[in-house]
Design a protein around this motif. Structure first.
Motif, PDB file in Angstrom:
ATOM      1  N   UNK A  38       0.745  -1.099   0.292  1.00 52.27           N
ATOM      2  CA  UNK A  38      -0.132  -0.207  -0.671  1.00 52.27           C
ATOM      3  C   UNK A  38       1.185   1.434  -0.231  1.00 52.27           C
ATOM      4  N   UNK A  39       1.669   1.586   0.770  1.00 48.78           N
ATOM      5  CA  UNK A  39       3.057   2.197   0.502  1.00 48.78           C
ATOM      6  C   UNK A  39       3.586   2.789  -0.730  1.00 48.78           C
ATOM      7  N   UNK A  40       3.987   1.679  -1.732  1.00 48.01           N
ATOM      8  CA  UNK A  40       3.983   2.316  -2.554  1.00 48.01           C
ATOM      9  C   UNK A  40       2.981   2.791  -3.890  1.00 48.01           C
ATOM     10  N   UNK A  41       1.420   1.771  -3.651  1.00 48.80           N
ATOM     11  CA  UNK A  41       0.328   2.833  -4.148  1.00 48.80           C
ATOM     12  C   UNK A  41       0.006   4.081  -4.136  1.00 48.80           C
ATOM     13  N   UNK A  42       0.525   4.461  -2.366  1.00 45.64           N
ATOM     14  CA  UNK A  42       0.552   5.679  -2.105  1.00 45.64           C
ATOM     15  C   UNK A  42       1.802   6.947  -2.453  1.00 45.64           C
ATOM     16  N   UNK A  43       3.193   5.866  -2.858  1.00 47.09           N
ATOM     17  CA  UNK A  43       3.689   6.932  -2.955  1.00 47.09           C
ATOM     18  C   UNK A  43       4.324   7.345  -1.992  1.00 47.09           C
ATOM     19  N   UNK A  44       4.433   6.463  -0.920  1.00 51.60           N
ATOM     20  CA  UNK A  44       5.037   6.817   0.075  1.00 51.60           C
ATOM     21  C   UNK A  44       6.244   6.430   0.288  1.00 51.60           C
ATOM     22  N   UNK A  45       7.403   5.991   0.785  1.00 52.16           N
ATOM     23  CA  UNK A  45       8.806   5.682   1.205  1.00 52.16           C
ATOM     24  C   UNK A  45       7.978   4.405   2.724  1.00 52.16           C
ATOM     25  N   UNK A  46       8.998   3.727   2.596  1.00 53.80           N
ATOM     26  CA  UNK A  46       8.542   2.575   3.612  1.00 53.80           C
ATOM     27  C   UNK A  46       9.272   1.883   4.551  1.00 53.80           C
ATOM     28  N   UNK A  47       9.634   2.228   6.062  1.00 55.49           N
ATOM     29  CA  UNK A  47      10.916   1.247   6.951  1.00 55.49           C
ATOM     30  C   UNK A  47       9.928   0.563   6.621  1.00 55.49           C
ATOM     31  N   UNK A  48      10.314  -1.018   6.283  1.00 56.30           N
ATOM     32  CA  UNK A  48      10.408  -2.869   6.913  1.00 56.30           C
ATOM     33  C   UNK A  48      10.749  -2.900   8.391  1.00 56.30           C
ATOM     34  N   UNK A  49       9.670  -2.951   9.313  1.00 58.35           N
ATOM     35  CA  UNK A  49      10.035  -3.910  10.468  1.00 58.35           C
ATOM     36  C   UNK A  49      10.756  -4.424  11.244  1.00 58.35           C
ATOM     37  N   UNK A  50      11.444  -5.510  10.210  1.00 59.93           N
ATOM     38  CA  UNK A  50      12.130  -6.709   9.675  1.00 59.93           C
ATOM     39  C   UNK A  50      12.762  -7.209   9.515  1.00 59.93           C
ATOM     40  N   UNK A  51      12.950  -8.103   8.972  1.00 61.06           N
ATOM     41  CA  UNK A  51      14.801  -8.552   8.712  1.00 61.06           C
ATOM     42  C   UNK A  51      14.476  -8.888   7.123  1.00 61.06           C
ATOM     43  N   UNK A  52      13.790  -9.006   6.184  1.00 61.69           N
ATOM     44  CA  UNK A  52      12.918  -9.906   4.873  1.00 61.69           C
ATOM     45  C   UNK A  52      11.426  -9.051   4.912  1.00 61.69           C
ATOM     46  N   UNK A  53      11.467  -8.734   3.373  1.00 61.09           N
ATOM     47  CA  UNK A  53      10.253  -8.459   2.599  1.00 61.09           C
ATOM     48  C   UNK A  53       9.697  -9.383   1.521  1.00 61.09           C
ATOM     49  N   UNK A  54       8.486  -9.692   1.820  1.00 62.43           N
ATOM     50  CA  UNK A  54       8.378 -10.127   0.716  1.00 62.43           C
ATOM     51  C   UNK A  54       8.277  -9.343  -0.368  1.00 62.43           C
ATOM     52  N   UNK A  55       7.931  -8.245  -0.390  1.00 66.16           N
ATOM     53  CA  UNK A  55       8.222  -6.962  -1.987  1.00 66.16           C
ATOM     54  C   UNK A  55       9.605  -6.838  -2.136  1.00 66.16           C
ATOM     55  N   UNK A  56      10.593  -7.823  -2.897  1.00 70.94           N
ATOM     56  CA  UNK A  56      11.702  -7.414  -3.712  1.00 70.94           C
ATOM     57  C   UNK A  56      12.214  -6.064  -4.518  1.00 70.94           C
ATOM     58  N   UNK A  57      10.864  -5.994  -5.134  1.00 76.03           N
ATOM     59  CA  UNK A  57      10.483  -4.957  -6.182  1.00 76.03           C
ATOM     60  C   UNK A  57      10.799  -3.831  -4.867  1.00 76.03           C
ATOM     61  N   UNK A  58      10.228  -3.481  -4.171  1.00 76.78           N
ATOM     62  CA  UNK A  58      10.220  -2.218  -3.277  1.00 76.78           C
ATOM     63  C   UNK A  58      11.798  -1.779  -3.220  1.00 76.78           C
ATOM     64  N   UNK A  59      12.707  -3.166  -2.564  1.00 76.51           N
ATOM     65  CA  UNK A  59      13.573  -2.595  -2.009  1.00 76.51           C
ATOM     66  C   UNK A  59      14.604  -2.045  -2.618  1.00 76.51           C
ATOM     67  N   UNK A  60      14.135  -2.816  -3.712  1.00 73.90           N
ATOM     68  CA  UNK A  60      15.399  -2.280  -5.513  1.00 73.90           C
ATOM     69  C   UNK A  60      15.195  -1.472  -6.055  1.00 73.90           C
ATOM     70  N   UNK A  61      13.537  -0.505  -5.725  1.00 77.04           N
ATOM     71  CA  UNK A  61      13.402   0.594  -6.669  1.00 77.04           C
ATOM     72  C   UNK A  61      13.778   1.653  -5.557  1.00 77.04           C
TER      73      UNK A  61
END
Length: 116
Positions: A38-61
């Motif tokens: 949802x952060x991506x759809x709202x065009x807001x930066x996101x801090x992921x408060x865990x050691x991994x993310x299933x949304x690798x695309x967001x991390x790469x971008x």
């Protein structure tokens, strides 16, 4: 945290209230995979408060950053995104018109099938 003017800590909110909060904030901090997207759809930066993310695309971008529970990493990422929010949010998850496309295809299919 409670005295930081840049943070708002709330009791749990409804889904629609959450969407409203996400749409109006500057940075999202979450451990939720759904909220990350949802952060991506709202065009807001996101801090992921865990050691991994299933949304690798967001991390790469670089629209999201994995900070886990590390206070220094979280603070640095927050400061970075606050001063330099991402500008590039390409439509990697589609153009938002999937329902319109599916309806159009169904109508065409049904019209062809009924006339055939």
């Amino acid at each position: 945290l409670a005295t930081n003017p840049f943070l708002k800590i709330t009791d749990p909110v409804s889904y629609f209230d959450m969407l409203l909060l996400e749409s109006r904030c500057r940075i999202i901090m979450t451990d939720s995979g759904g909220v990350q997207k949802e952060s991506y759809f709202f065009r807001k930066p996101c801090l992921v408060l865990r050691p991994e993310s299933e949304w690798k695309e967001l991390i790469e971008l670089e629209t999201a950053s994995i900070v886990d529970a590390n206070q220094d990493v979280t603070r640095n990422a927050f400061d970075h995104y606050f001063d330099h929010p991402p500008k590039n949010y390409p439509p990697i998850f589609g153009n938002g018109k999937a329902a319109e496309f599916i309806l159009h295809e169904l109508v065409n299919f049904l019209n062809t099938d009924l006339q055939g």
